[in-house]
Design a protein around this motif. Structure first.
Motif, mmCIF file in Angstrom:
data_model
loop_
_atom_site.group_PDB
_atom_site.id
_atom_site.type_symbol
_atom_site.label_atom_id
_atom_site.label_comp_id
_atom_site.label_asym_id
_atom_site.label_seq_id
_atom_site.Cartn_x
_atom_site.Cartn_y
_atom_site.Cartn_z
ATOM 1 N N UNK A 13 1.556 9.538 -5.858
ATOM 2 C CA UNK A 13 2.022 10.973 -5.530
ATOM 3 C C UNK A 13 2.958 11.141 -6.797
ATOM 4 N N UNK A 14 3.799 10.147 -7.127
ATOM 5 C CA UNK A 14 4.910 10.545 -8.135
ATOM 6 C C UNK A 14 4.126 10.915 -9.642
ATOM 7 N N UNK A 15 3.064 10.227 -9.703
ATOM 8 C CA UNK A 15 2.378 10.285 -10.948
ATOM 9 C C UNK A 15 1.633 11.471 -11.032
ATOM 10 N N UNK A 16 0.748 11.698 -9.758
ATOM 11 C CA UNK A 16 0.145 12.991 -9.962
ATOM 12 C C UNK A 16 0.732 14.341 -9.502
ATOM 13 N N UNK A 55 0.800 -0.989 -0.059
ATOM 14 C CA UNK A 55 -0.065 -0.037 0.096
ATOM 15 C C UNK A 55 0.964 1.349 0.050
ATOM 16 N N UNK A 56 2.010 1.029 0.780
ATOM 17 C CA UNK A 56 2.963 2.349 0.913
ATOM 18 C C UNK A 56 3.398 2.707 -0.557
ATOM 19 N N UNK A 57 3.807 1.419 -1.333
ATOM 20 C CA UNK A 57 4.434 1.481 -2.363
ATOM 21 C C UNK A 57 3.409 2.217 -3.529
ATOM 22 N N UNK A 58 2.255 1.728 -3.620
ATOM 23 C CA UNK A 58 1.258 2.281 -4.459
ATOM 24 C C UNK A 58 0.936 3.789 -4.175
ATOM 25 N N UNK A 59 0.996 4.494 -2.677
ATOM 26 C CA UNK A 59 0.827 5.551 -2.439
ATOM 27 C C UNK A 59 1.931 6.376 -2.889
ATOM 28 N N UNK A 60 3.081 6.109 -2.692
ATOM 29 C CA UNK A 60 4.183 6.790 -3.146
ATOM 30 C C UNK A 60 4.200 6.977 -5.058
#
Length: 203
Positions: A196-199, A188-193
């Motif tokens: 954030x990078x994409x958006x 979940x943390x990796x998906x969140x990071x």
């Protein structure tokens, strides 16, 4: 990383427990010296020596020893301390022979449960042998010391094996659950990071 972090936290918890034990044991020693409780002078000295070696040193060694070495020291010395208590005829300590493996469960390492279990078992066998030498003759019921030793040892060995099997299975299952939870949190943390990078969001 998860187990290493847990090990550090449990070590700190156990050193606090040892400090409380230090206070309790010193109180018992004072009570014995003042005659409030009659433990006997020899027994009082054994308690005092064990308290100095076992209960005080973890609070000192935690500053110098690696976490893994400190963990092993505290668990093994706790087993020795319980064994010392078990050599006294007036202490019904045999119900505590699984205390150290139970403490070992806090580290969520099945191999550690086996290791502490074997060590605790050997210490308690030695305690039973020493205890049988001082047991009152009326309790022997015509049996020799070796017969009494074997009878006592067989009795708690059966119980010990059963309890150890249960503890090992529980710790194995708990470790698996912790690893699965940690993996899910990391995912979940990796998906969140990544999001954030994409958006380009900082939230």
């Amino acid at each position: 990383f998860m187990l290493e972090k847990n090990m550090k936290q449990v070590n700190q918890l156990m050193t606090r427990i040892y400090r409380l034990c230090t206070v309790a044991i010193l109180a018992l020693v004072v009570c014995s010296w003042t005659g409030i409780f009659d433990f006997g002078q020899e027994y009082t000295m054994i308690i005092l020596i064990a308290e100095l070696i076992i209960a005080v040193t973890p609070g000192i060694l935690i500053r110098f020893l690696p976490d893994r070495l400190l963990r092993d020291y505290m668990l093994f010395m706790a087993a020795v301390f319980i064994g010392i208590l078990g050599t006294n005829n007036h202490i019904g300590v045999y119900i505590t022979y699984v205390l150290v493996p139970i403490l070992g469960c806090l580290y969520f390492e099945p191999e550690l449960v086996i290791k502490t279990g074997i060590f605790s078992y050997l210490v308690m066998v030695a305690a039973v042998y020493i205890n049988s030498a001082g047991t009152y003759d009326v309790l022997y019921l015509g049996r020799s010391r070796n017969q009494m030793f074997v009878a006592y040892t067989l009795g708690f060995t059966i119980e010990y094996v059963i309890v150890m099997a249960v503890l090992y299975d529980l710790v194995k299952r708990a470790k698996k659950m912790m690893e699965e939870r940690y993996s899910a949190e990391e995912e979940n943390r990796m998906k969140t990071d990544m999001w954030k990078m994409i958006t380009g969001s900082s939230i």
